[in-house]
Design a protein around this motif. Structure first.
Motif, short mmCIF file in Angstrom:
data_model
loop_
_atom_site.label_atom_id
_atom_site.label_comp_id
_atom_site.label_asym_id
_atom_site.label_seq_id
_atom_site.Cartn_x
_atom_site.Cartn_y
_atom_site.Cartn_z
N MET A 130 -24.12 26.24 -42.27
CA MET A 130 -22.73 26.05 -42.66
C MET A 130 -22.53 24.62 -43.17
SD MET A 130 -19.45 26.71 -40.24
CE MET A 130 -20.49 27.78 -39.27
N THR A 159 -19.36 27.25 -47.40
CA THR A 159 -20.22 28.43 -47.29
C THR A 159 -20.25 28.93 -45.86
OG1 THR A 159 -22.46 29.28 -47.64
CG2 THR A 159 -22.27 26.99 -46.98
N SER A 178 -22.25 32.32 -43.46
CA SER A 178 -23.14 33.48 -43.48
C SER A 178 -22.31 34.72 -43.19
CB SER A 178 -24.25 33.32 -42.45
OG SER A 178 -23.71 33.30 -41.14
N CYS A 179 -22.72 35.84 -43.79
CA CYS A 179 -22.00 37.10 -43.58
C CYS A 179 -23.01 38.23 -43.44
CB CYS A 179 -21.04 37.39 -44.73
SG CYS A 179 -20.13 38.94 -44.54
N ALA A 180 -23.04 38.85 -42.28
CA ALA A 180 -23.92 39.99 -42.04
C ALA A 180 -23.19 41.28 -42.43
CB ALA A 180 -24.31 40.05 -40.57
N ALA A 210 -27.53 38.33 -35.62
CA ALA A 210 -26.26 37.84 -36.17
C ALA A 210 -25.19 37.72 -35.09
CB ALA A 210 -25.78 38.76 -37.28
N SER A 269 -18.79 32.45 -38.59
CA SER A 269 -19.62 33.30 -39.46
C SER A 269 -18.82 34.55 -39.78
CB SER A 269 -20.95 33.65 -38.78
OG SER A 269 -20.72 34.38 -37.59
N VAL A 278 -28.15 39.72 -44.05
CA VAL A 278 -27.29 38.56 -43.90
C VAL A 278 -27.29 37.81 -45.23
CG1 VAL A 278 -26.83 36.40 -42.67
CG2 VAL A 278 -27.81 38.36 -41.45
N GLU A 279 -26.10 37.58 -45.77
CA GLU A 279 -25.94 36.88 -47.04
C GLU A 279 -25.16 35.59 -46.82
OE1 GLU A 279 -25.59 40.26 -50.39
OE2 GLU A 279 -23.96 40.29 -48.92
N ARG A 280 -25.06 34.83 -47.89
CA ARG A 280 -24.26 33.61 -47.87
C ARG A 280 -23.05 33.80 -48.78
NH1 ARG A 280 -25.75 28.72 -46.14
NH2 ARG A 280 -27.95 29.29 -46.15
N ARG A 304 -21.27 36.14 -53.25
CA ARG A 304 -22.24 36.48 -52.21
C ARG A 304 -23.63 36.35 -52.78
NH1 ARG A 304 -20.70 41.96 -52.12
NH2 ARG A 304 -22.89 42.30 -51.60
N LEU A 306 -29.41 34.13 -48.42
CA LEU A 306 -29.39 32.92 -47.59
C LEU A 306 -30.38 31.91 -48.13
CD1 LEU A 306 -29.18 34.26 -43.92
CD2 LEU A 306 -27.46 32.93 -45.14
#
Length: 217
Positions: free
Chosen positions: A1, A10, A12-14, A70, A181, A202-204, A214, A217
């Motif tokens: 982060m 930014t 992270s997003c699962a 996550a 997150s 998991v993306e950013r 999106r 990572l």
């Protein structure tokens, strides 16, 4: 982060499922229908069990240790608000997802502290989506006596991540230093059919001007 002037650039997003907006494959169509059913909190006709519960139970049963990571630390879950103002006795899909994640033992509890003070246009199916600033001006965070150790924003579907990022920025202002997150039951794929409809990833989510993107990572 990464922080920019006490804000976020930014998170992270699962996510677990792939929501193909132009679905042609039968499995992809089933995911689209499932998400629509979750938005209205429909129940299974045979068992009477909410479909959101069945979907999350089945997904959790197939998660690897890596996918479960996550949720390490059992975060407090913050449901992402819809585009309109929250009304009593209406379905809040992201909150229902939160409740079922807690039921599965993946999180500590639900903390519904982010709300809309002003409605914004719906992002889904809109040619002009609300920019980040419009989201930020429309959101408020209720005060909470004890800062949690970790926060996870939860939505049923993530597209660009702009709404989720706006919520994360507001949370970071109220809970400075608390990790934030994101999680969405499904992520949007705008073209073609997915190879697999169940594919934990998991993306950013990154701020890119007045929208977000999106990416890996």
């Amino acid at each position: 982060m990464i922080r920019l002037r006490s804000s976020l650039s930014t998170i992270s997003c699962a996510s677990w499922l792939v929501y193909a907006t132009q679905a042609g494959d039968q499995n992809a169509k089933r995911v689209k229908n499932l998400i629509l059913d979750i938005k209205t909190d429909r129940v299974d006709a045979t068992t009477g069990v909410p479909l959101v519960r069945l979907a999350i139970e089945r997904a959790v049963a197939h998660l690897t240790a890596e996918s479960r990571a996550a949720f390490d630390g059992h975060p407090m879950l913050v449901p992402v608000p819809g585009s309109g103002l929250t009304k009593p006795h209406t379905v809040w899909p992201s909150r229902r997802v939160c409740e079922e994640l807690v039921r599965q033992g993946l999180a500590q509890d639900v903390l519904p502290v982010v709300h809309r003070t002003t409605a914004v246009p719906k992002s889904a199916g809109s040619a002009v989506r609300p920019p980040l600033d419009q989201h930020l001006k429309s959101l408020t965070v209720q005060a909470h006596l004890s800062p949690p150790s970790r926060l996870m924003l939860v939505d049923d579907v993530v597209t660009s991540g702009t709404t989720m990022m706006a919520c994360a920025i507001k949370l970071a202002q109220v809970f400075p230093g608390v990790p934030v997150s994101g999680f969405a039951l499904a992520r949007v794929q705008s073209t073609g059919d997915p190879i697999r409809v169940f594919e934990p990833r998991v993306e950013r989510v990154v701020v890119a001007g007045q929208r977000c993107t999106r990416g890996p990572l």
